[in-house]
Design a protein around this motif. Structure first.
Motif, PDB file in Angstrom:
ATOM      1  N   ALA A  19       0.828  -1.203   0.000  1.00 25.63           N
ATOM      2  CA  ALA A  19       0.000   0.000   0.000  1.00 25.63           C
ATOM      3  C   ALA A  19       0.863   1.253   0.000  1.00 25.63           C
ATOM      4  CB  ALA A  19      -0.934  -0.010   1.203  1.00 25.63           C
ATOM      5  N   GLY A  20       1.946   1.229   0.774  1.00 21.71           N
ATOM      6  CA  GLY A  20       2.858   2.368   0.791  1.00 21.71           C
ATOM      7  C   GLY A  20       3.501   2.587  -0.554  1.00 21.71           C
TER       8      GLY A  20
ATOM      9  N   PRO B  19      -8.154  -0.302   5.978  1.00 22.10           N
ATOM     10  CA  PRO B  19      -7.597  -0.384   4.623  1.00 22.10           C
ATOM     11  C   PRO B  19      -6.106  -0.056   4.624  1.00 22.10           C
ATOM     12  CG  PRO B  19      -9.626   0.925   4.658  1.00 22.10           C
ATOM     13  CD  PRO B  19      -9.222   0.691   6.089  1.00 22.10           C
ATOM     14  N   GLY B  20      -5.389  -0.637   3.676  1.00 26.20           N
ATOM     15  CA  GLY B  20      -3.975  -0.303   3.532  1.00 26.20           C
ATOM     16  C   GLY B  20      -3.783   1.104   2.999  1.00 26.20           C
TER      17      GLY B  20
ATOM     18  N   GLY C  32      -0.866  -5.978  -6.239  1.00 22.62           N
ATOM     19  CA  GLY C  32      -1.505  -7.167  -5.699  1.00 22.62           C
ATOM     20  C   GLY C  32      -2.424  -6.909  -4.524  1.00 22.62           C
ATOM     21  N   LEU C  33      -3.034  -5.718  -4.480  1.00 22.57           N
ATOM     22  CA  LEU C  33      -3.909  -5.353  -3.366  1.00 22.57           C
ATOM     23  C   LEU C  33      -5.366  -5.508  -3.746  1.00 22.57           C
ATOM     24  CD1 LEU C  33      -1.937  -2.152  -2.389  1.00 22.57           C
ATOM     25  CD2 LEU C  33      -2.219  -4.158  -0.918  1.00 22.57           C
TER      26      LEU C  33
ATOM     27  N   ASP D 235      -9.763  -4.761   5.364  1.00 25.39           N
ATOM     28  CA  ASP D 235      -8.419  -4.774   5.928  1.00 25.39           C
ATOM     29  C   ASP D 235      -7.369  -4.964   4.839  1.00 25.39           C
ATOM     30  OD1 ASP D 235      -9.278  -4.440   8.564  1.00 25.39           O
ATOM     31  OD2 ASP D 235      -9.545  -6.601   8.859  1.00 25.39           O
ATOM     32  N   GLY D 236      -6.399  -4.060   4.799  1.00 26.59           N
ATOM     33  CA  GLY D 236      -5.280  -4.179   3.884  1.00 26.59           C
ATOM     34  C   GLY D 236      -5.557  -3.772   2.446  1.00 26.59           C
ATOM     35  N   ALA D 237      -6.802  -3.505   2.114  1.00 28.93           N
ATOM     36  CA  ALA D 237      -7.174  -3.210   0.725  1.00 28.93           C
ATOM     37  C   ALA D 237      -6.920  -1.748   0.376  1.00 28.93           C
ATOM     38  CB  ALA D 237      -8.647  -3.538   0.513  1.00 28.93           C
TER      39      ALA D 237
END
Length: 483
Positions: free
Chosen positions: A11-12, A49-50, A72-73, A91-93
Motif C-alpha cells: 500500500a505504501g 484499509p492499507g 496485488g492489493l 483490511d489491507g485493501a
C-alpha cells in the motif's frame, strides 16, 4: 512473513507511485485523517484499509485501480459507505473512495440528472426539487446514490415511477482492466442491464444519468401508532390497504419498542407498539383522504396526517438511522401476507427477547411500477414480490453484539417460511447462496456470464459477489433483449 506487513508495504508503494499525479487525497494509516476516513455508517464495521484513495475525478479512479492491481492489493469501492456489510472498507485493501465526486447536474427541460457516484441522496433531492423534479431514491437521505442504484433502489416513488435503477439511462464505468466505458442502450446494453441491480460486480461507476419525474414540492404523509393488542387488526388493514392502493401511495407497517422519553404515555415506554404509515406522492387532498383510513379498525395512540415538503419526507428517517450506531438486519421478500405471517411478525420471533434486546420488524408494500417493469429488463430479481420484510436492530455497546444479532436472526428465521428471495441491498455477509436467492437461477447465470466478460479475474469481489462463470457456462446471450 506476516501478510499484514506485506499489504502495508504494498500500500505504501502504491501511494508513493500515485502521489505525483493523483489529484485527490491519499491516506495511509499514519495520516491524521485516516481514522475518520476509514469509518462507515455501520458502527459495527472496524476495518483498516492499507490505503484510502479519495478520488477527485475519473482519472484518479483509474490510477488507483491500476496501482492496486499492480501491487496485488484488493480493491474496495466506497460511495456513501452506507451498506450494512461495510463493503466500502476492507483490511489491507485499497479503498477507492468516491465521496469527493459529488456533483449533481440537472437538465430540467429534458427531465434528466447527471449524478457523480460519490453523491448522497440528499444532494440529488435538493438539486432536483429546485425544479419540482425527483428520481426514486431511498428512505434515508445520507445513503449513497451509487450503492442504492446498483442494487435496485426502492423508495417512496418506486410504485409510481419504478426503482432507481429503472430510471437509469446510462452510466460511466471504469472496468476491471482500467479502461473506461459508457453503458447505455445504444452503447453497451449488456453492461447497463447488469448495472441495473447487479451491484458493484462489473466496474466502478463514476457517474449516473437518470430520468426525472414531476413530484412535490408537497406530498402527503400519515402515521398511526397502536396498542399491540390491536396489532392483528392493524396488520389486516395494512394488507387490505396495500392491495387497493393507487401507485402514488406506499404503505408500511412496523412493530417496535417505544423508547424512553417518547411523547406516548409512560405506560408504553419500553413496550411494543404497532405503526401503520403511508406516503402519497400525488394529489394532496387525495392523500389526506387516504389518511382517514388510519382510524379504520382501532383508535390510534397517536396520529399525524397532512401535507409536508417532499424533502422533509426524504430526511424524516435520518436521525433514526444515524451514523455510528452498531447495526444488523435480515430481510426477506414476501409474496403474500397470510394470517400466520401477521402473527409471527407481531411476536417478533420470541417477542422482546431474552437479553432485553429490542428488535424492530417492518413490512413495506411493493407492487405498482416495480412489478409492471419487465422482469428481464434489468438484473433486479423478484419484481412480483408484494412486501419486503426486515428485522433490524441498532445498539451502542459492543458487549451486546451477539445478543442483538442472534435476536434478529431468530425473528428473520421464523418469518423465512413465508418468504422467497431477498433484496440484494439488504444482505449482510450471508454467503453465495443468499446472493443467488437475490436474483434467481436464470438471472444469476446471466450475471455470472457477464461477470466473466467484464471482470473475469473477479477484481471487484468485495461486494455481494457474483463469481465469473466458467468458460462453458459463460456462453449465454449477450443481448439485453434476450433471456
Amino acid at each position: 512473513m506476516d501478510p499484514r506487513t506485506d499489504s502495508a508495504r504494498a500500500a505504501g508503494e502504491a501511494a508513493r507511485e500515485l502521489r505525483d499525479t493523483f489529484r485527490g487525497d491519499l491516506l495511509l494509516p499514519r495520516d491524521q485523517r485516516y481514522e475518520t476516513a476509514r469509518r462507515v455508517w455501520n458502527g459495527s464495521i472496524d476495518r483498516y484499509p492499507g490505503l484510502i484513495a479519495r478520488c477527485a475525478d475519473t482519472g484518479d479512479v483509474i490510477a488507483a485501480l491500476r496501482a492496486a492491481r499492480r501491487h496485488g492489493l484488493e480493491v474496495a469501492v466506497r460511495g456513501g459507505g452506507h451498506s450494512i456489510a461495510g463493503h466500502g472498507v476492507a483490511d489491507g485493501a485499497v479503498t477507492i473512495d468516491l465521496s469527493r465526486m459529488a456533483t449533481v447536474q440537472v437538465d430540467a427541460d429534458a427531465r434528466r440528472v447527471t449524478v457523480q457516484a460519490g453523491s448522497l441522496l440528499s444532494g440529488v433531492d435538493r438539486e432536483t426539487q429546485r425544479h419540482g423534479l425527483a428520481v426514486t431514491s431511498g428512505f434515508v437521505s445520507h445513503t449513497g446514490v451509487a450503492g442504492l442504484t446498483l442494487g435496485g433502489g426502492f423508495g417512496w416513488m418506486a410504485r409510481k415511477h419504478g426503482l432507481a435503477c429503472d430510471n437509469l439511462r446510462s452510466a460511466r464505468v471504469v472496468l476491471a482492466d482500467g479502461s473506461h466505458a459508457v453503458a447505455g442502450m445504444e452503447d453497451d446494453a449488456d453492461l447497463l442491464w447488469a448495472l441495473r441491480g447487479g451491484g458493484g460486480n462489473f466496474g466502478i461507476v463514476t457517474s449516473f444519468e437518470f430520468d426525472l419525474h414531476r413530484v412535490g414540492p408537497m406530498v402527503t404523509t400519515g402515521a398511526g401508532l397502536y396498542d399491540l393488542d390491536d396489532g392483528r387488526k392493524v396488520l389486516e388493514l395494512f394488507r387490505e390497504l396495500a392491495a387497493e392502493a393507487t401507485d402514488e401511495t406506499t404503505w408500511a407497517a412496523s412493530v417496535w419498542d417505544v423508547e424512553p422519553g417518547s411523547s406516548l404515555p409512560q405506560e408504553y415506554h419500553g413496550k411494543p407498539v404497532v405503526s401503520l404509515a403511508f406516503v402519497h406522492i400525488g394529489d394532496v387532498e387525495h392523500g389526506v383522504a387516504t389518511g382517514r383510513r388510519l382510524r379504520g379498525v382501532a383508535q390510534p395512540l397517536d396520529e399525524t396526517v397532512g401535507p409536508v415538503p417532499y424533502l422533509e419526507v426524504q430526511t424524516s428517517n435520518d436521525a433514526a438511522w444515524s451514523h455510528g450506531m452498531r447495526r444488523y438486519w435480515k430481510s426477506h421478500y414476501l409474496w403474500e401476507l397470510p394470517d400466520a405471517a401477521i402473527d409471527t411478525f407481531l411476536a417478533r420471533g420470541t417477542a422482546t427477547l431474552g437479553g432485553g434486546a429490542s428488535v424492530a420488524g417492518s413490512l413495506l408494500a411493493r407492487g405498482g411500477a416495480i412489478g409492471r417493469t419487465g422482469e428481464h429488463d434489468s438484473a433486479v430479481g423478484h419484481r412480483g414480490a408484494l412486501f419486503e420484510f426486515m428485522a433490524s436492530t441498532g445498539w451502542a455497546d459492543p458487549d451486546e453484539d451477539e445478543t442483538r444479532r442472534s435476536d434478529v436472526r431468530t425473528f428473520a428465521d421464523r418469518m423465512a417460511r413465508f418468504g422467497r428471495g431477498v433484496y440484494v441491498n439488504n444482505l449482510d455477509i450471508e454467503g453465495e447462496d443468499r446472493v443467488r436467492d437475490a436474483y434467481g437461477v436464470q438471472k444469476y447465470q446471466r450475471l455470472a456470464a457477464l461477470k466473466a466478460r467484464f471482470d473475469p479475474d473477479n477484481v471487484f469481489h468485495l461486494n455481494q459477489n457474483i463469481r465469473p462463470a466458467t468458460a462453458s457456462a459463460a456462453r449465454l446471450p449477450h443481448s439485453a433483449t434476450e433471456t
